[in-house]
Design an enzyme around this catalytic site. Structure first.
Site, PDB file in Angstrom:
ATOM      1  N   LYS A  75      59.668  39.752  34.018  1.00 44.28           N
ATOM      2  CA  LYS A  75      58.326  40.238  33.659  1.00 44.28           C
ATOM      3  C   LYS A  75      57.302  39.119  33.840  1.00 44.28           C
ATOM      4  O   LYS A  75      56.227  39.327  34.402  1.00 44.28           O
ATOM      5  CB  LYS A  75      58.324  40.688  32.201  1.00 44.28           C
ATOM      6  CG  LYS A  75      56.939  40.875  31.606  1.00 44.28           C
ATOM      7  CD  LYS A  75      56.969  41.280  30.158  1.00 44.28           C
ATOM      8  CE  LYS A  75      57.142  40.149  29.198  1.00 44.28           C
ATOM      9  NZ  LYS A  75      55.926  39.365  28.889  1.00 44.28           N
ATOM     10  N   ASN A  76      57.637  37.910  33.402  1.00 42.45           N
ATOM     11  CA  ASN A  76      56.658  36.815  33.430  1.00 42.45           C
ATOM     12  C   ASN A  76      56.495  36.174  34.797  1.00 42.45           C
ATOM     13  O   ASN A  76      55.657  35.286  34.968  1.00 42.45           O
ATOM     14  CB  ASN A  76      57.021  35.770  32.369  1.00 42.45           C
ATOM     15  CG  ASN A  76      56.802  36.324  30.970  1.00 42.45           C
ATOM     16  OD1 ASN A  76      56.174  37.386  30.809  1.00 42.45           O
ATOM     17  ND2 ASN A  76      57.340  35.661  29.967  1.00 42.45           N
ATOM     18  N   ARG A  98      47.579  40.206  26.843  1.00 45.94           N
ATOM     19  CA  ARG A  98      46.954  38.908  27.015  1.00 45.94           C
ATOM     20  C   ARG A  98      47.070  38.405  28.458  1.00 45.94           C
ATOM     21  O   ARG A  98      46.171  37.739  28.970  1.00 45.94           O
ATOM     22  CB  ARG A  98      47.619  37.932  26.062  1.00 45.94           C
ATOM     23  CG  ARG A  98      46.967  36.613  26.008  1.00 45.94           C
ATOM     24  CD  ARG A  98      47.703  35.651  25.115  1.00 45.94           C
ATOM     25  NE  ARG A  98      47.015  34.399  25.151  1.00 45.94           N
ATOM     26  CZ  ARG A  98      47.060  33.546  26.181  1.00 45.94           C
ATOM     27  NH1 ARG A  98      47.808  33.863  27.218  1.00 45.94           N
ATOM     28  NH2 ARG A  98      46.403  32.425  26.166  1.00 45.94           N
ATOM     29  N   CYS A 118      47.173  36.932  18.955  1.00 46.61           N
ATOM     30  CA  CYS A 118      48.211  37.971  18.943  1.00 46.61           C
ATOM     31  C   CYS A 118      49.172  37.609  17.818  1.00 46.61           C
ATOM     32  O   CYS A 118      48.984  36.643  17.093  1.00 46.61           O
ATOM     33  CB  CYS A 118      48.918  38.056  20.285  1.00 46.61           C
ATOM     34  SG  CYS A 118      50.041  36.686  20.563  1.00 46.61           S
ATOM     35  N   ARG A 166      46.580  31.651  20.611  1.00 45.25           N
ATOM     36  CA  ARG A 166      46.621  31.784  22.086  1.00 45.25           C
ATOM     37  C   ARG A 166      45.287  31.385  22.736  1.00 45.25           C
ATOM     38  O   ARG A 166      44.642  32.172  23.415  1.00 45.25           O
ATOM     39  CB  ARG A 166      47.003  33.196  22.500  1.00 45.25           C
ATOM     40  CG  ARG A 166      48.205  33.813  21.834  1.00 45.25           C
ATOM     41  CD  ARG A 166      49.536  33.180  22.197  1.00 45.25           C
ATOM     42  NE  ARG A 166      49.964  33.321  23.553  1.00 45.25           N
ATOM     43  CZ  ARG A 166      50.677  34.349  24.018  1.00 45.25           C
ATOM     44  NH1 ARG A 166      50.964  35.351  23.233  1.00 45.25           N
ATOM     45  NH2 ARG A 166      51.070  34.394  25.283  1.00 45.25           N
ATOM     46  N   ASP A 224      60.868  31.976  24.070  1.00 51.12           N
ATOM     47  CA  ASP A 224      61.074  33.431  24.164  1.00 51.12           C
ATOM     48  C   ASP A 224      62.489  33.840  23.797  1.00 51.12           C
ATOM     49  O   ASP A 224      62.780  35.039  23.742  1.00 51.12           O
ATOM     50  CB  ASP A 224      60.761  33.932  25.585  1.00 51.12           C
ATOM     51  CG  ASP A 224      59.288  33.822  25.896  1.00 51.12           C
ATOM     52  OD1 ASP A 224      58.920  33.962  27.083  1.00 51.12           O
ATOM     53  OD2 ASP A 224      58.499  33.556  24.971  1.00 51.12           O
ATOM     54  N   ARG A 264      57.662  46.778  26.311  1.00 52.36           N
ATOM     55  CA  ARG A 264      56.775  45.912  27.084  1.00 52.36           C
ATOM     56  C   ARG A 264      57.574  44.990  28.001  1.00 52.36           C
ATOM     57  O   ARG A 264      57.109  44.599  29.055  1.00 52.36           O
ATOM     58  CB  ARG A 264      55.928  45.044  26.153  1.00 52.36           C
ATOM     59  CG  ARG A 264      54.980  45.818  25.275  1.00 52.36           C
ATOM     60  CD  ARG A 264      54.023  44.920  24.564  1.00 52.36           C
ATOM     61  NE  ARG A 264      53.332  44.032  25.498  1.00 52.36           N
ATOM     62  CZ  ARG A 264      52.259  43.314  25.165  1.00 52.36           C
ATOM     63  NH1 ARG A 264      51.785  43.375  23.947  1.00 52.36           N
ATOM     64  NH2 ARG A 264      51.661  42.545  26.044  1.00 52.36           N
TER      65      ARG A 264
HETATM   66  C1  EPZ Z   1      53.738  32.404  28.909  1.00 52.15           C
HETATM   67  O1  EPZ Z   1      52.647  32.608  28.022  1.00 52.15           O
HETATM   68  C2  EPZ Z   1      54.636  33.619  28.735  1.00 52.15           C
HETATM   69  N1  EPZ Z   1      53.892  34.824  29.102  1.00 52.15           N
HETATM   70  C3  EPZ Z   1      55.097  33.721  27.280  1.00 52.15           C
HETATM   71  O2  EPZ Z   1      55.995  34.820  27.186  1.00 52.15           O
HETATM   72  C4  EPZ Z   1      55.859  32.432  26.938  1.00 52.15           C
HETATM   73  O3  EPZ Z   1      56.248  32.475  25.582  1.00 52.15           O
HETATM   74  C5  EPZ Z   1      54.951  31.215  27.179  1.00 52.15           C
HETATM   75  O4  EPZ Z   1      54.487  31.223  28.553  1.00 52.15           O
HETATM   76  C6  EPZ Z   1      55.672  29.905  26.937  1.00 52.15           C
HETATM   77  O5  EPZ Z   1      56.793  29.817  27.771  1.00 52.15           O
HETATM   78  C7  EPZ Z   1      53.702  35.107  30.421  1.00 52.15           C
HETATM   79  O6  EPZ Z   1      54.126  34.367  31.297  1.00 52.15           O
HETATM   80  C8  EPZ Z   1      52.961  36.361  30.730  1.00 52.15           C
HETATM   81  P1  EPZ Z   1      51.434  28.863  27.477  1.00 52.15           P
HETATM   82  P2  EPZ Z   1      51.345  31.618  28.110  1.00 52.15           P
HETATM   83  O7  EPZ Z   1      50.077  28.831  28.064  1.00 52.15           O
HETATM   84  O8  EPZ Z   1      51.094  31.266  29.510  1.00 52.15           O
HETATM   85  C9  EPZ Z   1      48.857  26.818  24.120  1.00 52.15           C
HETATM   86  C10 EPZ Z   1      56.888  36.796  26.277  1.00 52.15           C
HETATM   87  O9  EPZ Z   1      57.428  37.054  25.196  1.00 52.15           O
HETATM   88  N2  EPZ Z   1      47.713  26.965  25.027  1.00 52.15           N
HETATM   89  O10 EPZ Z   1      52.548  28.075  28.134  1.00 52.15           O
HETATM   90  O11 EPZ Z   1      50.271  32.232  27.316  1.00 52.15           O
HETATM   91  C11 EPZ Z   1      49.349  28.163  23.582  1.00 52.15           C
HETATM   92  O12 EPZ Z   1      48.588  28.585  22.475  1.00 52.15           O
HETATM   93  C12 EPZ Z   1      55.636  35.922  26.327  1.00 52.15           C
HETATM   94  O13 EPZ Z   1      57.307  37.187  27.401  1.00 52.15           O
HETATM   95  C13 EPZ Z   1      46.515  26.334  24.707  1.00 52.15           C
HETATM   96  O14 EPZ Z   1      46.398  25.683  23.675  1.00 52.15           O
HETATM   97  O15 EPZ Z   1      51.928  30.359  27.329  1.00 52.15           O
HETATM   98  C14 EPZ Z   1      50.773  27.865  23.211  1.00 52.15           C
HETATM   99  O16 EPZ Z   1      50.801  27.273  21.918  1.00 52.15           O
HETATM  100  C15 EPZ Z   1      55.191  35.501  24.935  1.00 52.15           C
HETATM  101  N3  EPZ Z   1      45.463  26.458  25.543  1.00 52.15           N
HETATM  102  C16 EPZ Z   1      51.202  26.831  24.251  1.00 52.15           C
HETATM  103  O17 EPZ Z   1      49.997  26.310  24.833  1.00 52.15           O
HETATM  104  C17 EPZ Z   1      45.537  27.175  26.713  1.00 52.15           C
HETATM  105  O18 EPZ Z   1      44.541  27.241  27.462  1.00 52.15           O
HETATM  106  C18 EPZ Z   1      52.043  27.404  25.382  1.00 52.15           C
HETATM  107  O19 EPZ Z   1      51.311  28.473  25.931  1.00 52.15           O
HETATM  108  C19 EPZ Z   1      46.762  27.815  27.027  1.00 52.15           C
HETATM  109  C20 EPZ Z   1      47.832  27.691  26.175  1.00 52.15           C
END
Ligand code: EPZ
Length: 418
Positions: free
Chosen positions: A22-23, A92, A116, A121, A305, A397
Site C-alpha cells: 500500500k505504501n 493523509r 490522526c 503528523r 507499522d 484501508r
Molecule cells: C509513512 O508515513 C507511512 N505511510 C506510514 O504508514 C509509516 O508509519 C511511516 O511512513 C513511517 O514508516 C505511507 O507511506 C503512506 P514519516 P509518513 O514522514 O510519510 C514526522 C501505515 O500504517 N514528520 O516517515 O507520514 C512524523 O510526525 C502508515 O501504513 C515531521 O515531523 O511518515 C513522524 O513522527 C501509518 N514532519 C515521523 O516524522 C514532516 O514533515 C515519521 O513520519 C513529516 C514527518
C-alpha cells in the site's frame, strides 16, 4: 459498520499470498500526475486507501482505468485543482499530490492533513523541501498554497529526520527541477526505492534511492511506463505474527526476506522459525514464545507499522518485553483494547512494558487505526471464546481480504456486515 467475529484457539496452517505494498502504491499513483503519458501500475493491493488515491488523481482530471490489482493512470489532461480538507482528512497520504502538482503545473493548493489517531503528523519537512527547490509556500486557511512560476531549481536538501513522505515529496518535485538535486538523510524504506524505480521507468533520472543519499537529475522527458509494485512487507510481517501467535506455520507467498531483516531477527529472538521457501518466506512456531524487547526505528530498523502486531505477540510470550515507539508520539491506541482481552501492559510515555503469559479472553474491542486494528485481530486468534472487532473499515484501508486469508489458513473468523 462491519465487524469481525473471531473465535480463538486455531493454529494457522497454510499459504497466504502477500499483496502489493500500500505504501508503495500511494506515492506512485500521485507520481502519475507528473507525466502527460500513461502510467500502468501492476500488483496494486485491493484496499480502500488505493481506491481513494485513484479517486484523488481523478479529481485533478487524470483518467483511470481499473482492473483487479492494476490501474492505468493517464494524466495527459490533468490540471492542478484544490485538494480539499475533506479529501486529505480522510487519507493523509493525499498530501503526496502536492509535489507532482506543483512541479508540473507551477502551482498547487492542498489542505493541511491535520492530525490522526497516531500523532500530529506535521508536514514541515515537506514544505521545507519544496521551499529549498525554489517554491513560494504559504499556509492559507488550513491549506498549503505553493507556487513556482519560474519552475523549480535543483539544490541540496538535508532532511532533519529520514521522513518517508518528505523524501518522496522532495524526490518527485526534483524530477522537474532544473539541474541536479541531492537529498541527504533520505528515508531508506523499500517503498521509497520502489517509487524511484517507478519514476525512472517514467523517464526520470534518480540514483541512490534506498540509501540516505539520493541524486535526481531533473528536467528529463517523460514517457509512457509500466511498473509493478513491490510486495507489502508490513502485511507479510503481520501474517508472520499470525503464524507465531497461534503456534502454526504459514507460507508467505511473495514476501521478500531482504525487506524484513529486522522483523525476522526479532521473531527469531522470540522463538519463531523463519526460512526462505520456494515462493517466499516460511514462518513457524512450535516451541515456547519468548519475550523480546523492541524499539521502532526508520528503515532498516524495526518498522513502527509492526509495533502493534508485535505487542499482541508479546502478550502471549514468557517474560516481560519492553516496546519503545520512537517514530510516532501516540501509537499505543491498541493498548487499552488489548487490555480488555486480558493483556498485562503498563504504559510510560512512548514505552510499553508487556508482561506476557496472559491467557487472553475474548471481548468486544474497538479498532482505532489501521495497525492497531490488526493487532486486535491477532490477539483474538488466541483469545478464549469470541472476540468482536468493531470499525473494521480501518482494516480495509490496508489489508486485502484479511478475514478470508486467515479463514483459508484455519482461523475461525467471519465478517458481520452491519
Ligand atoms: C509513512 O508515513 C507511512 N505511510 C506510514 O504508514 C509509516 O508509519 C511511516 O511512513 C513511517 O514508516 C505511507 O507511506 C503512506 P514519516 P509518513 O514522514 O510519510 C514526522 C501505515 O500504517 N514528520 O516517515 O507520514 C512524523 O510526525 C502508515 O501504513 C515531521 O515531523 O511518515 C513522524 O513522527 C501509518 N514532519 C515521523 O516524522 C514532516 O514533515 C515519521 O513520519 C513529516 C514527518
Amino acid at each position: 459498520m462491519d465487524r469481525l467475529r473471531i473465535v480463538g484457539g486455531q493454529r494457522l496452517q497454510g499459504a497466504v499470498t502477500i499483496a502489493g505494498a500500500k505504501n508503495a502504491a500511494l506515492p506512485q499513483i500521485a507520481a502519475a500526475l507528473l507525466s502527460p503519458y500513461p502510467l500502468a501500475i501492476a500488483n496494486l493491493p485491493a484496499v480502500t486507501d488505493v481506491e481513494n488515491m485513484l479517486g484523488v488523481v481523478e479529481l485533478h482530471g487524470a483518467k483511470v482505468e481499473r482492473s483487479p490489482h492494476a490501474a492505468t493512470i493517464d494524466a495527459g489532461e490533468a490540471v492542478s485543482k484544490e485538494t480539499s480538507y475533506d479529501t486529505v482528512r480522510r487519507m493523509r497520504a493525499t498530501l503526496l499530490v502536492l509535489a507532482p502538482l506543483l512541479a508540473r503545473f507551477g502551482h498547487a493548493r492542498v489542505s493541511m492533513p491535520g492530525g490522526c489517531a497516531i500523532g500530529a503528523r506535521p508536514v514541515d519537512m515537506h514544505v521545507k523541501a519544496l521551499a529549498a527547490l525554489g517554491a513560494d509556500i504559504a499556509i492559507e486557511s488550513g491549506h498549503i498554497v505553493a507556487s513556482a512560476p519560474q519552475g523549480l531549481t535543483g539544490t541540496r536538501i538535508v532532511l532533519s529526520s529520514p521522513s518517508v513522505g518528505a523524501t518522496e515529496t522532495a524526490m518527485m518535485a526534483a524530477t522537474c527541477a532544473k539541474g541536479e538535486t541531492e537529498i541527504l538523510n533520505a528515508a531508506r524504506e523499500p517503498e521509497v526505492a520502489d517509487l524511484a524505480a517507478c519514476l525512472n521507468a517514467m523517464g526520470a533520472e534518480i540514483e541512490g534511492a534506498g540509501t540516505h543519499r539520493i541524486l535526481i537529475n531533473g528536467g528529463r522527458s517523460w514517457r509512457a511506463a509500466t511498473h509493478t509494485i513491490i510486495p507489502d512487507r508490513i502485511e507479510a510481517g503481520t501474517y508472520a505474527v499470525a503464524a507465531a501467535i497461534t503456534g502454526g506455520q504459514l507460507e508467505l507467498i511473495g514476501a521478500r526476506l531482504e525487506h524484513m531483516a529486522s522483523v525476522v531477527q526479532l521473531l527469531e529472538v522470540a522463538g519463531v522459525s523463519v526460512w526462505p521457501g520456494d515462493r517466499g518466506l516460511m514462518v513457524s512456531r512450535d516451541g515456547p514464545l519468548r519475550a523480546a524487547d523492541l524499539t521502532t526505528e526508520p528503515y532498516p530498523g524495526f518498522p513502527t507499522d509492526l509495533q502493534a502486531q508485535f505487542m499482541a505477540l508479546m502478550c502471549c510470550a514468557e517474560g516481560a518485553a519492553l516496546l519503545r515507539e520512537t517514530v510516532f508520539e501516540n501509537r499505543f491506541m491498541h493498548v487499552p483494547e488489548l487490555m480488555r482481552l486480558g493483556a498485562n501492559i503498563t504504559l510510560q510515555g512512548t514505552t510499553a512494558l508487556v508482561r506476557g503469559g496472559a491467557s487472553l479472553k475474548g471481548a468486544q474491542v474497538m479498532a482505532t487505526d489501521l495497525r492497531a486494528s490488526v493487532s486486535l485481530v491477532l490477539a483474538g486468534l488466541v483469545s478464549e471464546g469470541e472476540t468482536i472487532v468493531n470499525r473494521v473499515y480501518h482494516l480495509d484501508r490496508g489489508y486485502e481480504q484479511l478475514d478470508r486469508k486467515l479463514r483459508m489458513c484455519g482461523a475461525e473468523i467471519e465478517r458481520i456486515s452491519a
